[in-house]
Scaffold this motif. Structure first.
Motif, mmCIF file in Angstrom:
data_model
loop_
_atom_site.group_PDB
_atom_site.id
_atom_site.type_symbol
_atom_site.label_atom_id
_atom_site.label_comp_id
_atom_site.label_asym_id
_atom_site.label_seq_id
_atom_site.Cartn_x
_atom_site.Cartn_y
_atom_site.Cartn_z
ATOM 1 N N LYS A 137 0.633 -1.095 -0.025
ATOM 2 C CA LYS A 137 0.164 -0.092 0.088
ATOM 3 C C LYS A 137 0.734 1.189 -0.133
ATOM 4 O O LYS A 137 0.437 2.338 0.619
ATOM 5 C CB LYS A 137 -0.959 0.055 1.107
ATOM 6 N N ARG A 138 1.966 1.251 -0.613
ATOM 7 C CA ARG A 138 2.795 2.433 -0.580
ATOM 8 C C ARG A 138 2.090 3.429 -1.542
ATOM 9 O O ARG A 138 2.428 4.708 -1.022
ATOM 10 C CB ARG A 138 4.262 2.254 -1.418
ATOM 11 N N ILE A 139 1.223 3.424 -2.428
ATOM 12 C CA ILE A 139 0.610 4.700 -3.186
ATOM 13 C C ILE A 139 -0.191 5.422 -2.065
ATOM 14 O O ILE A 139 -0.529 6.365 -2.058
ATOM 15 C CB ILE A 139 0.022 4.071 -4.293
ATOM 16 N N SER A 140 -0.841 4.394 -1.125
ATOM 17 C CA SER A 140 -1.772 5.354 -0.094
ATOM 18 C C SER A 140 -0.731 6.356 0.731
ATOM 19 O O SER A 140 -1.265 7.327 1.040
ATOM 20 C CB SER A 140 -2.276 4.385 0.752
ATOM 21 N N ILE A 141 0.486 5.892 1.071
ATOM 22 C CA ILE A 141 1.225 6.621 1.848
ATOM 23 C C ILE A 141 1.756 7.553 1.054
ATOM 24 O O ILE A 141 1.559 8.775 1.428
ATOM 25 C CB ILE A 141 2.341 5.802 2.592
#
Length: 640
Positions: free
Chosen positions: A488-492
Motif C-alpha cells: 500500500k505504498r501508493i496510499s502513503i
C-alpha cells in the motif's frame, strides 16, 4: 459631474437576483463596523458590478471641508491629529457634505501609495516634512474595494489588516509621525480557482457570500435584456431606476437612525452562542459580526427588535466562511436555529446540546480534524491517507510529525530599484530608475551642500533596496507505477502529497503535479494556485505499469524552465515521492547514466529536490536510484 458618473454605473436596483449579496452590502452600508463583505464566485457572475453599483445608493456624509482624510466634524474620536488639535483649540471646523465613495485598491499598489508618504514637492520647495495622503485616507468613511483580493501581496495585506483592525492608520516613517482614522467598509471579490485567501484575511471579512450565476433561464434572459438596454442608452436606463435608487438610499439613512435603538433578546443571543459552539467556530468575531448584521437587517426592515428570521439571515452571511478549522476541510452543514417556546422545550433543547457536545468531545479525541457530520469524501480520504503516514526519518529531521516547510525566510529576496516589498535601505541607481527614494535623495542633496528649494540631479538620486517574497513553485512528482502498489505504498504517497499541498496553500506557492507511470511521465496539473484541483487529481491518480523516473525528472526541468522564462526569480522546489525504482529509459541510454545526468542538471539549475523514499524497512529487492539523487543532486531524503 456627479449625476453623470451615476448614470455610467449599472444601477444597484436593476441587478437581477443575488439577493444575499445585496443584503450583505446593504447591511455593511448601514453599519460599517460589521467588518466588510467578501464576494466569492466564478468569473462573470457580477461581483464587481454589485460593488460599483453600491456607490449609487450610499448616502451623503458630513466631513471637515479642508481635510483630506474625510474626518467627522462632530465626533472628535473620528478626527485626524490635525483636526483634533484644531477642535481642542476651539476652532470651528468647516463642514461639507460629500457622497460616500468606493475607492479601488489596485493589486499593483505600493506601500507608499497605500499608507501615505512624504510630500516630495513641498519638501523640495519649502524644506518642510509634510504628509502626502494615501489610499487609506481616501477610503476613510467610505468603501475600499479590492478586486481579486486573494492575489494581493502579503506585505500590503498585512498593512491593510492592521488599519482595518485598529480603525486608524499610523504613519511612522522618514521623520514623519502622523495618525488619521481609517474606518472603511472593506469589500473584496475573488475567484476561488485562482487561489484561496489567507485565514487571517478571511476572518477580517465580517460577511462572506458565494456569488453564482443564476441557473433559471428566465433570469438569465432578463439579465441579457437589461445589460443590452444599459449599453444602448445608459442615461435613459439609469432614469428608469432612479426612483428605486433613491428609495434604497433613504432606506439606508433611516436604518442608520434606527440602528442604535435596535435590541436583541437574551434567548436569541443564547441560541446564537450555542450554535457557534456546536459548529466548532473558535473566533469571537463570529458572534460579534452576526449580532451586528442581524441588527442592521432589522433596521433595514424598519424594526427595532431582532427576529429569529433576522438572526437566521445574519448567520448565513457571517458564519459559513468561519466553519473550517484547517485548509481544504469541507465545513459541517449549518442547521437553522429553532426558537424556544417554553421552559420544557428549553430544557429539552439544553439536553440535546449537551448530548451533541459529548459526542463532539469523543470525536475530537479520535480525530481533531473533524468536529461534526457533513465532512465530504475528499476530507475523509485525506484523513484516512494521513493516518497511514508513519513517522519520517532523515539525517536533518527532528523526528516530529511531518509538517512541510514552516519558515518563509528562505524564500525572501533582496531587490533593488523594484517597487515591491518592504524598504530596508537605499543605494545609488544603476541603469533605469524605477523606485526612487525621494526623501533620502533630498537628504543626500542637502549633505552635498544644496539648500531649499532643492533641484535634484542624477548624483543626488537614490533608489530603494527592498526585501520581497520570492515567487515559489512546488512540483510534486508522484510515482504511481506498479511497484508502488506493494504494501500500500501508493496510499502513503498520496497522503504525503496531500499534506504537501496543504503546506503549499499556507505558503501561497504555485503547485504542479507530475505523475510517473507507464512509458513516460505526464504533467497532470500545470502550475496553479487552485489547490482543490491538485488534491482532486492526486485522489484520481491510477496505479500500475512501469516506472519512467527519468521522464519525470526531465518534465520537472522543462516545467522549471518555462516558469523561469516568465519570472527569473522563481524558486523551484520539487518533492519526489517514490520507491526509487526505474525501468524506462528516456533517451535510449542506460537508466543509471540518465538519472545521474539529470540529477547534475537539477543541481546546476538550483532546483531544490526532496525525496520521500516509500520503501519499507528490511529487504527491498531491485535497484533504487534514490542514493544517486542524494549524492549528485544534493537531494534531502526522508525515509518513510
Amino acid at each position: 459631474m456627479e449625476p453623470r458618473e451615476k448614470r455610467l454605473v449599472f444601477p444597484f436596483s436593476a441587478i437581477v437576483g443575488q439577493e444575499k449579496a445585496k443584503l450583505a452590502l446593504l447591511a455593511v452600508a448601514v453599519n460599517p463596523l460589521i467588518g466588510g463583505v467578501l464576494l466569492k464566485g466564478d468569473k462573470g457572475t457580477g461581483k464587481s458590478t454589485l460593488v460599483r453599483a453600491l456607490a449609487n445608493v450610499l448616502p451623503e456624509i458630513e466631513v471637515v471641508a479642508d481635510c483630506p482624510f474625510n474626518c467627522n466634524p462632530k465626533n472628535p474620536l473620528e478626527m485626524c491629529d490635525s483636526c483634533y488639535e484644531r477642535y481642542e483649540n476651539g476652532e470651528e471646523l468647516p463642514i461639507a457634505k460629500r457622497k460616500m465613495r468606493v475607492v479601488d485598491l489596485p493589486l499593483s499598489v505600493t506601500i507608499d501609495r497605500l499608507v501615505g508618504t512624504v510630500d516630495v514637492e513641498r519638501f523640495l520647495k519649502e524644506g518642510k516634512k509634510a504628509l502626502q495622503p494615501g489610499i487609506l485616507a481616501e477610503a476613510n468613511r467610505g468603501v475600499l474595494y479590492i478586486d481579486e483580493v486573494n492575489l494581493l501581496d502579503d506585505y500590503i495585506a498585512d498593512s491593510l489588516l492592521d488599519a482595518a483592525a485598529m480603525g486608524w492608520n499610523t504613519i511612522e516613517r522618514e521623520g514623519i509621525s502622523f495618525r488619521h482614522p481609517a474606518r472603511f467598509i472593506l469589500v473584496g471579490s475573488m475567484n476561488p480557482e485562482e487561489g484561496e485567501l489567507r485565514p487571517q484575511i478571511l476572518d477580517r471579512f465580517g460577511l462572506c457570500v458565494e456569488v453564482s450565476a443564476p441557473m433559471n433561464p428566465e433570469e438569465r434572459i432578463e439579465i441579457v435584456k437589461r445589460v443590452e438596454e444599459f449599453h444602448e442608452d445608459p442615461i435613459s436606463f439609469y432614469k428608469k431606476y432612479e426612483s428605486e435608487e433613491k428609495k434604497l438610499t433613504e432606506r439606508i439613512v433611516k436604518a442608520r437612525e434606527i440602528l442604535p435603538k435596535v435590541e436583541i433578546s437574551d434567548d436569541l443571543l443564547k441560541l446564537l452562542a450555542e450554535t457557534v459552539v456546536n459548529l466548532g467556530i473558535k473566533t469571537n468575531r463570529a458572534e460579534i459580526a452576526t449580532i451586528k448584521t442581524a441588527k442592521a437587517i432589522a433596521a433595514l426592515n424598519g424594526r427595532r427588535r431582532v427576529s429569529l428570521e433576522d438572526l437566521e439571515k445574519a448567520m448565513e452571511l457571517a458564519l459559513p466562511h468561519r466553519l473550517r478549522d484547517r485548509p481544504f476541510q469541507n465545513p459541517p452543514q449549518m442547521r437553522p436555529p429553532k426558537p424556544k417556546d417554553d421552559s420544557k422545550q428549553d430544557h429539552d433543547h439544553k439536553g440535546d446540546h449537551k448530548h451533541e457536545h459529548k459526542k463532539e468531545e469523543k470525536s475530537e479525541r479520535r480525530n481533531q480534524e473533524s468536529r461534526s457530520q457533513g465532512i465530504g469524501n475528499l476530507e475523509q480520504n485525506f484523513r484516512s491517507s494521513e493516518a497511514k503516514i508513519p513517522r519520517i526519518e532523515s539525517k536533518n529531521f527532528d523526528g516530529s510529525e511531518f509538517t512541510g516547510y514552516r519558515s518563509s525566510r528562505d524564500v525572501s529576496v533582496t531587490v533593488v530599484n523594484f517597487p515591491k516589498g518592504i524598504p530596508v535601505s537605499y543605494v545609488p541607481p544603476k541603469g533605469e530608475i524605477r523606485d526612487v527614494d525621494f526623501y533620502n535623495s533630498v537628504i543626500c542633496a542637502m549633505l552635498n551642500g544644496k539648500k531649499p528649494p532643492i533641484k535634484l540631479d542624477l548624483n543626488d538620486l537614490r533608489v530603494r533596496v527592498r526585501k520581497a517574497k520570492a515567487p515559489t513553485l512546488w512540483v510534486l512528482l508522484l510515482d504511481s507505477s506498479g511497484s508502488m502498489a506493494v504494501q500500500k505504498r501508493i496510499s502513503i504517497a498520496k497522503g504525503i502529497a496531500e499534506k504537501l499541498v496543504e503546506n503549499g496553500y499556507i505558503k501561497k506557492s504555485k503547485m504542479a503535479l507530475i505523475v510517473a507511470k507507464g512509458n513516460q511521465a505526464e504533467i497532470f496539473v500545470p502550475p496553479t494556485k487552485n489547490y482543490w484541483e491538485v488534491l482532486e487529481k492526486i485522489e484520481s491518480v491510477p496505479t500500475g505499469g512501469r516506472t519512467p523516473l527519468s521522464s519525470a525528472l526531465y518534465n520537472l526541468l522543462l516545467l522549471a524552465n518555462r516558469e523561469r522564462m516568465k519570472d527569473r526569480s522563481v524558486k523551484v522546489r520539487a518533492f519526489l515521492i517514490t520507491d526509487g525504482k526505474a525501468n524506462v529509459p528516456l533517451f535510449g541510454k542506460r537508466i543509471k547514466e540518465e538519472i545521474t545526468e539529470l540529477a547534475r542538471v537539477l543541481k546546476k539549475r538550483d532546483i531544490e529536490l526532496t525525496v520521500y523514499d516509500t520503501r519499507g524497512r528490511g529487504i527491498n529487492p531491485g535497484l533504487s536510484y534514490v542514493p544517486i539523487l542524494e549524492r549528485v543532486a544534493g537531494a534531502k531524503v526522508h525515509k518513510v
